[in-house]
Design an enzyme around this catalytic site. Structure first.
Site, PDB file in Angstrom:
ATOM      1  N   GLU A  32      46.941  61.443 -90.274  1.00  0.00           N
ATOM      2  CA  GLU A  32      45.911  60.969 -91.195  1.00  0.00           C
ATOM      3  C   GLU A  32      45.590  59.507 -90.933  1.00  0.00           C
ATOM      4  OE1 GLU A  32      43.254  61.169 -92.818  1.00  0.00           O
ATOM      5  OE2 GLU A  32      43.893  62.440 -94.476  1.00  0.00           O
ATOM      6  N   GLU A  72      38.144  68.058 -95.760  1.00  0.00           N
ATOM      7  CA  GLU A  72      39.254  67.397 -96.450  1.00  0.00           C
ATOM      8  C   GLU A  72      38.758  66.420 -97.489  1.00  0.00           C
ATOM      9  OE1 GLU A  72      42.415  64.245 -97.050  1.00  0.00           O
ATOM     10  OE2 GLU A  72      40.329  64.087 -96.383  1.00  0.00           O
TER      11      GLU A  72
END
Length: 358
Positions: free
Chosen positions: A238, A215
């Protein structure tokens, strides 16, 4: 939710080494932590999938995403004097890097200690002292005195992955966690805890934990995972940069101890407004503290996920992390817990009709 067990899980996953593309150690810990919740599969991007054991064929699929990689460095070259030149992996500010310990993975798979070093002030000219710091002026010192020693004795070569040296700790009195890689290891832990809390419960949806890779270098893993899972809806966990110490109070939208942050927009995704409202209304109904944010920069795995297939409604449940993308982050357990609680209540309310309404 078992607080002690959850904190231990966060610590194990946080302490694991794994820059983008080298997440193997993190995946091993996740496999151990999630072995009772379903079946694991893995692809060649090192995305790890956890298919809930209670899934029923034909039900809508909910993708629970968190990325496993962390920001770090990679050895670029070995100088004759034994110093290691390096590049950054993920987003770093140069001034946050020097005078910190790191772990360098050698060719035998062993992480050895190193120190990010710069030219001592005693040997700098006035012009050098005033010049902006550049990555090229930094090196990693593992204690070697020659390139031969680095290669032959330390077994370190070019392309060796390097991670920050930090161990996760928890201060129970103040409910504070400190450690590395909270972006996004607190998310990985949250996916596991969500599946654990829903274990054995009858749901109208199927759950797939998506522990995606890379990511930090462009949300690469989730491009593949979204097309593998082909979900009907997605929740992205997140670790998000906290802003409570860097902007005026009235602008702060990601504060410690005020709940998870749900963003309406960032640089690569406009959050599905209907799913977002659904989540915010549920938080209010159940008394779960949340924060709302409008972000002009940054992005998450939600970016490729929401654009995959025929478009996937997606929200991001963000845990505030002070000093993300440095060696140490600070987060509060209560924010992590409330993010998990919100995800659970959302999942319990989802069914084919509700999802179609988004």
């Amino acid at each position: 939710m078992d607080k002690t067990k959850t904190i231990e899980r966060i610590m194990r996953i946080s302490d694991a080494n794994g820059i983008s593309g080298f997440e193997d150690e993190v995946l091993s810990v996740i496999r151990e932590e999630g072995k009772d919740f379903g079946t694991f599969t893995e692809d060649r991007m090192r995305n790890l999938y956890l298919w809930r054991k209670e899934n029923i064929e034909g039900q809508p699929v909910v993708q629970l995403n968190a990325h496993t990689d962390e920001v770090g460095f990679m050895v670029k070259a070995i100088r004759p004097d034994g110093m290691l030149e390096f590049i950054t992996i993920g987003g770093w500010i140069p001034t946050n890097i020097p005078a910190h310990l790191v772990r360098v993975k050698n060719q035998e798979g062993v992480y050895i200690p190193g120190l990010v070093a710069s030219k001592p002030p005693h040997f700098m000219s006035e012009a050098e002292k005033k010049a902006p710091l550049e990555i090229a002026s930094l090196v990693i010192d593992i204690g070697a005195v020659s390139a031969e020693e680095v290669i032959n004795d330390y077994k370190v070569g070019i392309a060796a992955p390097v991670v920050p040296e930090a161990m996760c700790t928890y201060n129970e009195k103040h409910d504070i966690l400190m450690g590395k890689a909270f972006d996004c290891r607190v998310g990985c832990s949250s996916v596991l805890s969500t599946l654990e809390e829903l274990e054995g419960q009858k749901l109208a949806v199927n759950l797939v934990g998506d522990f995606s890779s890379q990511e930090e270098v462009g949300t690469r893993g989730s491009i593949v995972s979204a097309n593998t899972i082909k979900a009907d809806i997605a929740i992205v966990f997140e670790g998000c940069p906290a802003d409570d110490t860097v902007v005026p109070a009235y602008q702060a939208q990601t504060c410690l101890k005020k709940g998870p942050m749900l963003r309406h927009i960032d640089s690569r995704m406009i959050t599905n407004p209907r799913f977002q409202r659904f989540a915010l209304d549920l938080a209010r109904e159940y008394g779960i503290p949340v924060q709302e944010a409008v972000r002009s920069a940054g992005s998450t795995d939600g970016a490729p996920i929401h654009l995959s297939n025929d478009g996937i409604p997606c929200i991001v449940i963000g845990v505030p992390v002070r000093y993300a993308h440095t060696h140490y982050g600070i987060s509060s357990y209560c924010d992590i817990e409330n993010g998990i609680k919100l995800a659970i209540e959302i999942i319990k309310r989802l069914n084919e009709s509700v999802i179609r309404g988004f």
